[in-house]
Enzyme design. Structure first.
Site, PDB file in Angstrom:
ATOM      1  N   ILE A 174      52.127  -9.103 -65.288  1.00  0.00           N
ATOM      2  CA  ILE A 174      52.927  -9.663 -66.363  1.00  0.00           C
ATOM      3  C   ILE A 174      52.383 -10.907 -67.257  1.00  0.00           C
ATOM      4  O   ILE A 174      52.643 -10.908 -68.467  1.00  0.00           O
ATOM      5  CB  ILE A 174      54.356 -10.172 -65.769  1.00  0.00           C
ATOM      6  CG1 ILE A 174      54.970  -9.034 -65.074  1.00  0.00           C
ATOM      7  CG2 ILE A 174      55.215 -10.674 -66.822  1.00  0.00           C
ATOM      8  CD1 ILE A 174      56.483  -9.147 -64.309  1.00  0.00           C
ATOM      9  N   ARG A 207      53.793 -15.327 -57.088  1.00  0.00           N
ATOM     10  CA  ARG A 207      53.075 -15.101 -55.746  1.00  0.00           C
ATOM     11  C   ARG A 207      51.761 -14.250 -56.071  1.00  0.00           C
ATOM     12  O   ARG A 207      50.919 -13.977 -55.343  1.00  0.00           O
ATOM     13  CB  ARG A 207      53.852 -14.174 -54.663  1.00  0.00           C
ATOM     14  CG  ARG A 207      54.426 -13.062 -55.334  1.00  0.00           C
ATOM     15  CD  ARG A 207      54.892 -12.118 -54.111  1.00  0.00           C
ATOM     16  NE  ARG A 207      54.241 -11.729 -53.268  1.00  0.00           N
ATOM     17  CZ  ARG A 207      53.296 -10.727 -53.545  1.00  0.00           C
ATOM     18  NH1 ARG A 207      53.351  -9.654 -54.533  1.00  0.00           N
ATOM     19  NH2 ARG A 207      52.577 -10.163 -52.526  1.00  0.00           N
ATOM     20  N   GLY A 224      50.187 -20.883 -57.402  1.00  0.00           N
ATOM     21  CA  GLY A 224      51.478 -20.155 -58.031  1.00  0.00           C
ATOM     22  C   GLY A 224      51.877 -21.297 -59.227  1.00  0.00           C
ATOM     23  O   GLY A 224      52.108 -22.502 -58.909  1.00  0.00           O
ATOM     24  N   GLY A 255      53.805 -19.863 -62.345  1.00  0.00           N
ATOM     25  CA  GLY A 255      54.979 -19.428 -63.366  1.00  0.00           C
ATOM     26  C   GLY A 255      56.193 -19.787 -63.310  1.00  0.00           C
ATOM     27  O   GLY A 255      56.976 -19.928 -64.259  1.00  0.00           O
ATOM     28  N   GLU A 256      56.842 -20.284 -62.241  1.00  0.00           N
ATOM     29  CA  GLU A 256      58.430 -20.401 -62.031  1.00  0.00           C
ATOM     30  C   GLU A 256      58.622 -21.981 -62.352  1.00  0.00           C
ATOM     31  O   GLU A 256      59.787 -22.188 -62.859  1.00  0.00           O
ATOM     32  CB  GLU A 256      59.055 -19.998 -60.627  1.00  0.00           C
ATOM     33  CG  GLU A 256      58.676 -18.348 -60.733  1.00  0.00           C
ATOM     34  CD  GLU A 256      59.171 -17.905 -59.198  1.00  0.00           C
ATOM     35  OE1 GLU A 256      60.054 -17.227 -59.458  1.00  0.00           O
ATOM     36  OE2 GLU A 256      58.485 -18.157 -58.382  1.00  0.00           O
TER      37      GLU A 256
END
Lengths: 772, 92
Positions: A489, A531, A715, A717-718
């Site tokens: 993505i 992840r 990680g 992205g969030e």
């Protein structure tokens, strides 16, 4: 605590570089194939009949007229779905009840949200399919709907289910309710803690339902062959979970189903659940032909995703020097039409950044007549943390402390106990705050014209581990192929190539990364939870190391020495006794056929540790007090990412998250009518930020390697979606001297808040002469 | 001693105690299930509250010394272990 950081950390050759992404040209030229591009000469087109009511009993469904329409080859209803047992399972996005999953795919007795699928048809063209759906006759008994989370908790609220009671760590209450889960964390003695406090601030906050807002609509095509083999082409973050769900819902063996993930145009958590896929399979089984189903934008808004609306009450207690001594949080999360566990995630995040000796957190998941909530980028953390960050800013003003200094004073660090009881491993919160404080942006004077100000806020997400598989094959020219099961993505093909290249001593361009279907690689969990670079990257590292071990044996054969005498160092195999000239992978590869055949490394992992990530955002804004419009003058996102494998994509994630958070903060919301129907299911009325709404966003990457990952990845992205609400709220509060404690802080709310403030000021002004 | 941190909503089963200790002789390793069984003698209902179909409740993760214990109730603990039960982390 397992702790391993690669000995080359900080001395990488490929990690930290910015090669062009391997899939870039296909994406920018339009050659990339998405789910809607799937086509067969005998393709049938499906269409779904959806409930026009948010809450209604289904009295009857008559499909006879639709079935009689020429060109219609199949109609399916809930009667075709196997009825599954009342049983909890761990799905791709938390815990689900199998029975409710079936009911969500096709409603049986009740429609629980507007857009709830009732039936689906397959026809020779999409217009016929739509016409056929219009011929299906459904008798409803419309029921009172509830969409507000607090109303849904109250006595007398319409119940979505007669049999659902509150679950508390496996214990079920007896009374039927819309409150489906209660989560609590408690540390110390909160009552005593608040007695120690010099300053106590207690506030209430609300947030509205928002959608992930991915650009690509949902689409699924299925071909069920007469021999029982099924192939499904999908737009999904989790092809393996989709396979599991289809198999479970339709009672098939996993080995009968092949799921092919197409390129994906965004997901942000919303493309983990299955919606269309089981229907496409059912219709293909009935017709023996491939069947494609798609959604309109209105379908996507009204039947997929969204993120929870919330209500919260948060109380923080401080000593005069700013030390946090106690906290109490009450929160309710919209679950949508079926039970979920997103509130439990919020409960883990809400106080995570801070070291607080006494705390009590109570969070409830609440059923409403809205689509079942799905994950959305750091699910549940934004709704929880912005209220805490608002109070932190208010406290900083009250105590006369710089807002970053107040956060630094209370920041959690390695060895501290979180509010949920877990002890922190090495985290980079303090480094992130210091980087923000020392940034050129924060050191510059805050904007000082009228209605301008600066705000800061923290964000946190724990990141997920789960399971991943990878294969690394060595080609005869010494280049390599890396295959994973993680849908790309955000540029993760490039990150997987970089990790393989770093490990093998190759260039990123010498590694070809691919995403495989469910027949072609071992189980891999969803692209979500930040992840992929962490866990799938770990699997790639293990696969590359496995290939290296195999190549060591080949080198030992060539050198006629023991394998233990061969080491791999700085991209070359060396003999510990220096008996031979070092040999690189490229030099060895042509000799693989005569030393034992192909070399293919495998890596699978389910890591015990993940890399918690913190971000701090700084926003300068100006508010137009006539219109309520907020203009962002300058914005900086700072984040600890562990190790930036491909800094451009790390920065892209940080910017993308910030933009989504800005939309959530200022404009995005579901607007329901009094019958529970969404009134703004399109991008004209559900307003996401455009390029005209945000300035260039500066990024500062902080790298505190995560223990437990070979390259220190955390990680990315969030976390960056979490701080914008707090940063913008705090900036607006400082600019306007009024705090708007309900998201979105949209222009009408700003204008109303200013009117209210001026009205109160007028009342005081009127009162003063009377008193004097 | 191994320490079990009791989920806040189950503390009514431990008389309000946030954590309880279980004697494990040095060198011995027992499973999390055995640990909970030993606790259940004094704190009835604790094991049952964490079980679903005789396995760990879906959506609950066992953490041992802050690491995710992938084996769940079959994971081994020893003297000095710190055991937590938390919601399993997912994401978007």
């Amino acid at each position: 605590m397992e702790a391993f950081t690669h000995p080359n950390h900080g001395k990488y050759k490929v990690i930290g570089t910015r090669p062009v992404r391997h899939d870039g040209e296909d994406k920018v030229t339009g050659r990339a194939q998405y789910a809607a591009d799937v086509y067969f000469p005998d393709l049938l087109y499906g269409h779904v009949l959806r409930s026009p009511h948010a809450h209604a009993k289904i009295l009857s469904v008559d499909t006879s007229k639709a079935e009689a329409l020429p060109g219609v080859l199949a109609v399916t209803t809930s009667a075709d779905l196997p009825r599954l047992e009342d049983r909890l399972i761990e799905s791709g996005e938390g815990v689900e009840n199998m029975r409710y999953m079936t009911d969500r795919i096709l409603a049986a007795d009740k429609a629980l949200f507007k857009g709830h699928p009732i039936a689906a048809v397959a026809a020779t063209d999409p217009w016929l399919a739509a016409e056929a759906v219009g011929l299906i006759e459904v008798q409803y008994e419309v029921l009172r709907a509830v969409t507000d989370v607090v109303e849904a908790m109250s006595e007398g609220a319409p119940l979505l289910f007669d049999q659902i009671t509150t679950t508390i760590m496996g214990k079920k209450e007896l009374k039927a309710t819309n409150v489906c889960m209660h989560t609590r964390h408690q540390q110390g003695d909160p009552e005593a803690g608040f007695k120690e406090a010099d300053v106590i601030i207690e506030r209430e906050f609300k947030t509205k339902t928002v959608h992930q807002g991915y650009i690509e609509l949902h689409s699924a095509t299925a071909l069920a062959r007469a021999d029982g083999q099924i192939t499904v082409w999908i737009s999904s973050q989790g092809p393996f979970w989709a396979r599991d769900a289809i198999a479970m819902l339709l009672k098939k063996d996993l080995s009968k189903i092949r799921v092919i993930p197409m390129e994906i145009g965004g997901g942000f958590g919303g493309k983990i659940p299955v919606y269309l896929e089981p229907l496409a399979v059912l219709l293909s089984e009935k017709t023996g032909r491939p069947v494609k189903l798609g959604m309109s934008r209105a379908d996507v808004f009204q039947t997929t995703g969204p993120a929870s609306s919330t209500a919260s009450k948060i109380k923080l207690g401080f000593k005069k020097d700013g030390t946090l001594v106690a906290a109490q949080v009450w929160m309710a999360y919209e679950a949508g039409a079926y039970p979920g566990t997103w509130g439990a995630m919020g409960a883990m995040c809400v106080l995570a950044p801070y070291r607080i000796p006494h705390s009590l957190i109570d969070v409830y998941d609440v059923l409403t007549n809205t689509p079942k909530v799905a994950a959305y980028r750091a699910p549940s953390s934004p709704q929880a943390l912005w209220g805490v960050e608002s109070i932190m800013d208010e406290a900083a003003q009250k105590l006369g402390i710089d807002p970053i200094d107040l956060r630094l004073k209370n920041a959690g660090k390695e060895g501290d106990t979180r509010a949920d009881g877990v002890v922190w491993p090495r985290i980079g919160l303090i480094e992130t705050l210091e980087a923000a404080k020392n940034s050129e942006h924060y050191k510059s004077p805050p904007p000082s014209a009228p209605n301008q100000a600066r705000g800061v806020a923290l964000g946190y997400w724990h990141n997920a581990g789960l399971q991943s598989s990878a294969v690394v094959g060595i080609n005869l020219d010494g280049t390599a192929n890396v295959i994973t099961g993680s849908v790309d993505i955000g540029g993760t093909r490039a990150s997987m190539a970089i990790i393989a290249a770093e490990t093998l001593g190759l260039k990123a361009e010498e590694v070809r990364p691919s995403v495989a279907d469910t027949d072609s690689i071992g189980h891999t969990d969803v692209t979500g939870g930040s992840r992929v670079t962490h866990t799938t990257g770990y699997a790639v590292y293990l696969a590359a190391m496995d290939a290296i071990e195999q190549m060591k044996a080949r080198v030992a054969k060539l050198w006629d020495c023991k394998q233990g005498e061969v080491v791999f160092d700085e991209g070359a195999f060396r003999n510990v006794n220096n008996s031979h000239e070092p040999i690189t992978v490229r030099q060895l590869a042509p000799q693989l056929p005569r030393t034992g055949g192909p070399v293919q490394g495998q890596g699978t992992i389910s890591p015990k540790t993940v890399g918690a990530a913190f971000g701090c955002h700084v926003a300068d804004i100006e508010v137009d007090t006539d219109t309520g419009k907020v203009t962002i003058l300058r914005y900086t996102a700072v984040q600890d990412v562990g190790t930036a494998i491909h800094p451009s994509y790390v920065e892209g994630q940080m910017i993308g998250g910030a933009v989504q958070g800005i939309g959530w903060a200022l404009n995005e919301e579901y607007i329901h009518d009094d019958q529970g129907r969404m009134m703004n299911p399109g991008f004209l009325d559900y307003r996401v930020p455009t390029s005209l709404d945000v300035p260039n966003i500066d990024t500062i990457i902080v790298e505190v390697p995560s223990p437990g990952h070979p390259y220190g990845v955390r990680g990315v992205g969030e976390t960056p979606i979490v701080p914008p609400m707090g940063a913008l709220h705090n900036a607006m509060a400082r600019a306007l001297e009024v705090r708007i404690r309900e998201l979105p802080m949209s222009p009408p709310k700003v204008v109303a808040a200013l009117k209210d403030k001026h009205a109160k000021a007028g009342q005081i002004a009127q009162a003063i002469p009377a008193q004097s | 001693m191994a320490t079990v941190h009791i989920p806040a909503l189950l503390r009514d089963l431990t008389g309000g105690a946030e954590q309880v200790s279980v004697e494990i002789p040095p060198g011995e390793k027992i499973t999390v299930r055995q640990l909970l069984e030993r606790l259940s003698d004094d704190h009835e209902g604790l094991l049952d509250a964490l079980l679903y179909d005789d396995d760990l409740m879906p959506g609950i993760a066992v953490l041992i010394d802050s690491d995710h214990a992938l084996m769940g109730l079959q994971a081994k603990v020893e003297a000095g272990s710190e055991v937590h039960f938390l919601p399993a982390v997912v994401g978007g």
